[in-house]
Design a protein around this motif. Structure first.
Motif: not given
Length: 597
Positions: A109-115, A123-126, A128-136, A144-146
């Protein structure tokens, strides 16, 4: 509990492997049958030709039909094999997730990172080793957008409650969810594909002036009439020949006009067939949760279902795909097949074009909710939090970090019951201060998405989350890490002053400046925030800040983590305790890594 879930996935994997072995034997048989049928056709045809026995060609006809049937059935078997391979992969991923080996999953989910987002990076939402990677578990870009939207954007109590009910219904539907994921793995529409679909929907009809088109359809009829007249020697050969030449010229000119418009549709037949299967999988399930029913109704119209409409488009695309054949162009020159196909496509677009993107969005919503439902299924001891309306508050029992493996995870009880409650967390390096802040934050993100949280109990009101943890300098903008931290702190203060219900997580506050300024600045910030309708955590190595508990009339409380050195090894228990830390370990750590002090 965990072993029971692992056994479910292991049994599923073994069952699909057994079925795959059986289907592959059938696949090998069909390869043999097709080969024998081809040899029979060639043999009969050759024998009839060599012996000049024309009636032998009639024997070939049933074998040709048999070959066509075998090809169609073989295609279904190949699709079944692909589906089983995906189901096996899905169960393997599930076992990897349970064993803590999910950090190798490709979708991060790196493309969803918002500066400058209030919390996503800290919080490691997106990534490597992120919440998105864990649950997607989504495959379509809309899925993925949703899912990213659920983890990033503000929500409401009503939306949280409706998603909780949907996720609770989807959680036990393991086979249905896995089949949704398997079908999505075959489809996998990316952002560029959706952009093409949207551009296609927005295009004007190719047959804009239908009056002239009807005149063109009269031309083949006129040519046929003249051919009949020629056969009866009423007109000369040159008349129908002239009309045939005119048709061929018009067909060639039409190729230039039509080819560009149809080039993206030519190879879409199989993709649309797969999309139809995905839609049908959603349409046929009997849902009860209001949100799932509402989403499903977007696919089921009074007259026709979305899957049927997409299948109809797939058939049109299949006809367009025949344009690669020389025979098609010969027939097109005679009866203008392209006109019929384009009219059918324009009609489909006018009736269902606007709905196509919506159908993709619906599939995306189901993929996102199914991803969160997998979290609920795999962690039955987690709870759905009570999210309520009211002033800022947070309470959790046995709260753990969802991304830490269960065997290593340490849970804590946390309570911030009133607005103005601030916990100052002290402790030595690596003792668990930052992890506690991330634990609180990431569980709130899950709670607001409608998912279960890693706790035995949790209640909170709906708050905006603000963090200041990972601070980076920016050479391009000439911003130091300290100035970057000031900007983050300012964002928290401004949100608090606006009366927003917020929870803040400040890690090692003002670490980038000298101790005197750091302590003075931190004291001022903490006291000011304690007077607002907010709650939060502040971690620090500055024990001087602990005096705020006795100085302040607000709900400022001291908590700490401890460590012990046993046989030259640092031991942490990661349990949150009341009071101020009495230990430090910086010198000990320096000695342990070989630095002389």
């Amino acid at each position: 509990m965990k072993s029971d879930i692992e056994e479910i996935y292991q049994r599923g994997k073994e069952r699909y492997n057994h079925e795959l072995a059986r289907i592959r034997k059938k696949d090998n048989s069909f390869v043999l049958y097709r080969s024998l049928t081809v040899l029979t056709i060639v043999g009969l045809g050759t024998y009839g030709y060599l012996k000049d026995l024309l009636y032998f060609y009639y024997y070939v006809i049933p074998f040709i039909f048999m070959f066509v049937v075998l090809v169609q059935k073989h295609k279904k078997i190949r699709k079944k094999i692909l589906n089983l391979e995906h189901l096996i992969q899905i169960n393997s991923w599930a076992l990897a997730r349970l064993s803590g080996q999910w950090t190798s999953f490709s979708s991060q989910g790196q493309s969803f990172m918002v500066p400058e987002h209030p919390y996503s990076e800290d919080l490691n939402i997106f990534g490597q080793a992120s919440l998105f990677q864990y649950i997607n578990a989504a495959n379509l870009v809309t899925g993925e957008q949703a899912l990213a939207k659920l983890l990033l954007e503000k929500t409401s109590y009503e939306e949280i409650n409706s998603r909780q009910r949907a996720i609770q219904e989807l959680a036990p539907l393991l086979s249905w969810r896995q089949q949704l994921q398997a079908l999505g793995m075959i489809t996998q529409y990316q952002k560029s594909d959706l952009a093409k679909f949207w551009d296609w929907v927005q295009q004007k009809p190719l047959l804009a002036n239908k009056k002239y088109i009807y005149l063109l359809w009269l031309l083949p009829l006129t040519t046929l009439i003249f051919l009949i007249l020629m056969s009866n020697r009423i007109v000369s050969t040159s008349v129908p020949l002239a009309f045939l030449i005119l048709q061929v010229l018009l067909a060639i000119v039409g190729q230039v006009f039509i080819a560009k418009s149809l080039q993206d549709t030519e190879k879409a037949s199989e993709e649309l067939e797969r999309l139809s299967l995905l839609l049908r999988h959603i349409e046929e399930e009997n849902f009860q949760a209001p949100l799932l029913v509402k989403l499903q109704k977007n696919l089921i119209q009074i007259d026709q279902r979305a899957s049927q409409q997409v299948k109809a488009l797939a058939k049109i695309a299949a006809i367009i795909n025949l344009r690669n054949s020389v025979v098609y162009h010969f027939i097109n020159a005679l009866i203008f097949c392209d006109l019929y196909t384009i009219r059918a496509m324009d009609q489909w677009k006018s009736e269902y074009g606007e709905s196509l993107i919506q159908w993709f969005q619906v599939i995306g919503q189901f993929e996102a909710l199914s991803s969160l439902a997998t979290l609920a299924h795999d962690n039955p001891h987690w709870v759905f939090p009570n999210v309520f309306e009211g002033e800022p508050s947070f309470s959790a029992t046995e709260l753990g970090h969802p991304l830490i493996n269960e065997a290593s995870r340490v849970a804590n009880n946390v309570s911030l019951p009133h607005p103005g409650t601030i916990h100052i967390i002290t402790g030595s390096n690596m003792s668990g201060k930052s992890t506690l802040l991330r634990t609180v934050g990431i569980n709130l993100v899950l709670a607001y998405s409608g998912a279960p949280v890693c706790a035995s109990g949790m209640s909170c009101c709906l708050m905006e989350i603000y963090t200041s943890m990972r601070i980076h300098d920016n050479l391009e903008q000439n911003i130091s890490s300290f100035y970057a931290e000031l900007k983050r702190i300012k964002m928290v203060i401004e949100a608090a002053q606006q009366g927003k219900p917020i929870i803040f997580l400040l890690d090692e506050i003002f670490r980038g400046t000298n101790s005197r300024d750091r302590i003075a600045g931190a004291r001022t910030i903490i006291k000011n925030l304690a007077e607002q309708s907010v709650i939060g955590f502040v971690t620090t190595h500055d024990l001087e800040l602990s005096t705020l508990e006795s100085e302040s009339l607000q709900h400022i409380r001291n908590y700490h983590f401890t460590d012990n050195i046993v046989d030259n090894e640092m031991i942490f228990d990661y349990h949150l305790k009341k009071g101020v830390s009495q230990t430090t370990n910086a010198i000990a750590l320096m000695k342990m890594v070989g630095i002389k002090v």
